[in-house]
Design an enzyme around this catalytic site. Structure first.
Site, mmCIF file in Angstrom:
data_model
loop_
_atom_site.group_PDB
_atom_site.id
_atom_site.type_symbol
_atom_site.label_atom_id
_atom_site.label_comp_id
_atom_site.label_asym_id
_atom_site.label_seq_id
_atom_site.Cartn_x
_atom_site.Cartn_y
_atom_site.Cartn_z
ATOM 1 N NE ARG A 31 0.794 1.752 11.919
ATOM 2 C CZ ARG A 31 0.129 1.341 10.667
ATOM 3 N NH1 ARG A 31 -0.517 1.074 10.439
ATOM 4 N NH2 ARG A 31 1.324 1.818 9.782
ATOM 5 N NE ARG A 51 -3.455 0.065 2.558
ATOM 6 C CZ ARG A 51 -4.567 1.283 3.277
ATOM 7 N NH1 ARG A 51 -3.701 1.165 4.898
ATOM 8 N NH2 ARG A 51 -4.842 2.440 2.364
ATOM 9 C CE LYS A 85 0.915 -6.866 5.847
ATOM 10 N NZ LYS A 85 1.167 -5.447 4.989
#
Length: 292
Positions: free
Chosen positions: A288, A83, A149
């Site tokens: 976040r 991204r 992640k």
């Protein structure tokens, strides 16, 4: 029918000892897809490319419209992008792109990245229930295990005529943890191998890929019919930040903060703030946890 190199390729070409080799078994993938919704998809597996998304985006610009999706898997990508144009290299994971034909106007693609993430999470659960139970979704397009992640998704679109578009969906799924990538990013990552007992690089990437493609094919049909809205409750049930304080950033600047309350039928984040409930479109916004 999958076109696959005839030998395993190291997940990291310049340091083969650092990560286990993995490969896609052509016969196994063919069998896995033979009766599912992705059975007619064109699948190609190559050793190395710059970016599978760039490859398919270029191919879609010159291809005749077709209802048949195209899949391009690379053992290694050297010029991948995440991204906001961030450079990204696939080395320790299953990295591939799907050119998905959708008879929809671009405005009707809202929520597609969330639908893809949900399909990916449910495919992992198809492979192993315990693995699936550990996977959480991070709005708008990441998968996590324990806050680390596990996978990322990048979608680009190529117009193909009135109410016709190719959605080129890039997916990077960490199979193992890459210590060098973690050091470069300054944070820990997650990998399928740590949550899937008895993970075998020679077997499990094939069955994971098969499960993901079938889930994506089923998602495509559902999305064409009703869009993301019916999937929103399932996505929210897997929301890794549900009911937690979060911050929304753009280029490092704080845009908003509040409690994450899941998503709506258009894929917008529902953020409860001091001013009330806000609907946040994804764009280039990063989410976040408040503690981060």
């Amino acid at each position: 029918m999958p076109a696959v190199p005839d030998h395993p390729v190291s997940a990291m070409a310049d340091d083969a000892a650092a990560l286990p080799s993995w490969c896609i078994d052509a016969n196994g993938l063919r069998t896995a897809l033979s009766t599912g919704p992705a059975r007619d998809w064109m699948v190609e597996v190559i050793e190395e490319t710059g970016s599978t998304n760039a490859d398919l985006t270029q191919a879609c610009r010159t291809a005749d419209w077709s209802e048949q999706a195209r899949v391009r898997v690379a053992y290694r990508q050297t010029a991948g992008r995440g991204r906001q144009g961030r450079p990204w290299q696939g080395q320790a994971g299953l990295t591939f792109s799907v050119a998905m034909p959708l008879a929809l106007a671009p405005a009707q693609l809202s929520g597609l990245s969330l639908a893809v993430g949900l399909a990916l999470a449910e495919a992992l659960e198809d492979c192993d229930a315990a693995l699936g139970a550990r996977v959480g979704l991070k709005w708008p397009n990441d998968l996590q295990i324990d806050g680390r992640k596990l996978a990322g998704i990048l979608i680009e679109s190529v117009p193909a005529g009135p109410r016709r578009v190719w959605a080129v969906i890039g997916i990077g799924l960490n199979l193992v943890r890459d210590a060098r990538m973690e050091a470069a990013l300054g944070r820990e990552l997650a990998g399928v191998a740590e949550a899937l007992p008895g993970f075998l690089p020679s077997r499990d990437p094939t069955r994971i890929l098969g499960a993901v493609l079938d889930r994506l094919a089923a998602m495509r049909l559902a999305f064409l019919e009703t869009g993301f809205a019916p999937m929103a409750p399932r996505w929210s049930a897997r929301d890794a930040f549900r009911d937690e304080p979060v911050r929304l950033l753009h280029d490092g600047a704080l845009l908003a903060e509040g409690l994450a309350r899941g998503v709506d039928g258009d894929g917008h984040l529902l953020l409860e703030t001091a001013e009330g409930l806000q609907r946040i479109a994804s764009g280039e916004v990063s989410l976040r946890g408040a503690a981060a």
